[in-house]
Design a protein around this motif. Structure first.
Motif, PDB file in Angstrom:
ATOM      1  N   UNK A  65      53.773  34.411  41.672  1.00  0.00           N
ATOM      2  CA  UNK A  65      54.305  35.031  42.878  1.00  0.00           C
ATOM      3  C   UNK A  65      53.755  34.330  44.115  1.00  0.00           C
ATOM      4  N   UNK A  66      54.469  34.487  45.213  1.00  0.00           N
ATOM      5  CA  UNK A  66      54.031  33.869  46.464  1.00  0.00           C
ATOM      6  C   UNK A  66      52.716  34.463  46.949  1.00  0.00           C
ATOM      7  N   UNK A  67      52.593  35.792  46.828  1.00  0.00           N
ATOM      8  CA  UNK A  67      51.397  36.483  47.291  1.00  0.00           C
ATOM      9  C   UNK A  67      51.006  37.571  46.298  1.00  0.00           C
ATOM     10  N   UNK A  68      49.752  37.543  45.873  1.00  0.00           N
ATOM     11  CA  UNK A  68      49.255  38.643  45.055  1.00  0.00           C
ATOM     12  C   UNK A  68      49.046  39.854  45.947  1.00  0.00           C
ATOM     13  N   UNK A  69      49.414  41.004  45.445  1.00  0.00           N
ATOM     14  CA  UNK A  69      49.220  42.253  46.169  1.00  0.00           C
ATOM     15  C   UNK A  69      48.026  42.993  45.585  1.00  0.00           C
ATOM     16  N   UNK A  70      47.491  43.929  46.337  1.00  0.00           N
ATOM     17  CA  UNK A  70      46.375  44.742  45.853  1.00  0.00           C
ATOM     18  C   UNK A  70      46.741  45.456  44.552  1.00  0.00           C
ATOM     19  N   UNK A  71      47.997  45.836  44.422  1.00  0.00           N
ATOM     20  CA  UNK A  71      48.430  46.535  43.214  1.00  0.00           C
ATOM     21  C   UNK A  71      48.287  45.661  41.962  1.00  0.00           C
ATOM     22  N   UNK A  72      48.400  44.354  42.101  1.00  0.00           N
ATOM     23  CA  UNK A  72      48.213  43.453  40.961  1.00  0.00           C
ATOM     24  C   UNK A  72      46.767  43.508  40.457  1.00  0.00           C
ATOM     25  N   UNK A  73      45.825  43.555  41.387  1.00  0.00           N
ATOM     26  CA  UNK A  73      44.412  43.664  41.030  1.00  0.00           C
ATOM     27  C   UNK A  73      44.128  45.021  40.373  1.00  0.00           C
ATOM     28  N   UNK A  74      44.692  46.071  40.954  1.00  0.00           N
ATOM     29  CA  UNK A  74      44.501  47.425  40.428  1.00  0.00           C
ATOM     30  C   UNK A  74      45.142  47.555  39.044  1.00  0.00           C
ATOM     31  N   UNK A  75      46.281  46.923  38.854  1.00  0.00           N
ATOM     32  CA  UNK A  75      46.955  46.936  37.551  1.00  0.00           C
ATOM     33  C   UNK A  75      46.032  46.397  36.461  1.00  0.00           C
TER      34      UNK A  75
END
Length: 144
Positions: A84-94
């Motif tokens: 993805x272009x940008x990792x989101x905080x939700x990716x880390x939380x996932x």
């Protein structure tokens, strides 16, 4: 067969990601990186499972396929892949949620869609005891 510590497995996962990124670069589908990384890790002699079902239990209800872990390496390290272009905080939380639900202690979030792979690798822990001070890594982006 000698049991590998999570940190040793993590090193090989990062090495495999680096090899793939150096050869092919960013811009491919996540599913392609998943197949290639599984191949690299098997070349290193690691046991790799892909798309591992992770059940979710809530209030007496069990959902057999609540989530899917992209890669489970040596039945110890959870790897969540992104392109993805940008990792989101939700990716880390996932990834942290996957660790909690599975009981595994170490996970890597790897985003292949970056110019330098070392800036796309993040280490997350869930009660992992370090092997030694020399093998301790940070939860910031890891070296590729």
């Amino acid at each position: 067969m000698t049991q590998k510590h999570e940190n040793d497995i993590s090193f090989l996962i990062r090495k495999g990601a680096f090899n793939i990124h150096q050869a092919l670069g960013p811009g491919l589908l996540e599913s392609v990186y998943e197949m290639l990384l599984a191949h690299e890790l098997r070349k290193f002699g690691l046991e790799v499972q892909t798309q591992v079902a992770l059940p979710v239990v809530y209030d007496g209800l069990k959902l057999e396929n609540g989530f899917r872990i992209d890669l489970l390496v040596e039945n110890k390290v959870v790897v969540e892949l992104k392109s993805v272009e940008t990792l989101l905080e939700v990716h880390h939380i996932q990834l942290l949620t996957y660790l909690k639900l599975s009981g595994h202690k170490l996970g890597l979030l790897i985003n292949f869609n970056v110019p330098l792979i070392k800036s796309g690798i993040f280490r997350k822990v869930n009660g992992l005891e370090e092997q030694s001070a020399s093998s301790a890594l940070t939860s910031a982006p890891s070296a590729g």
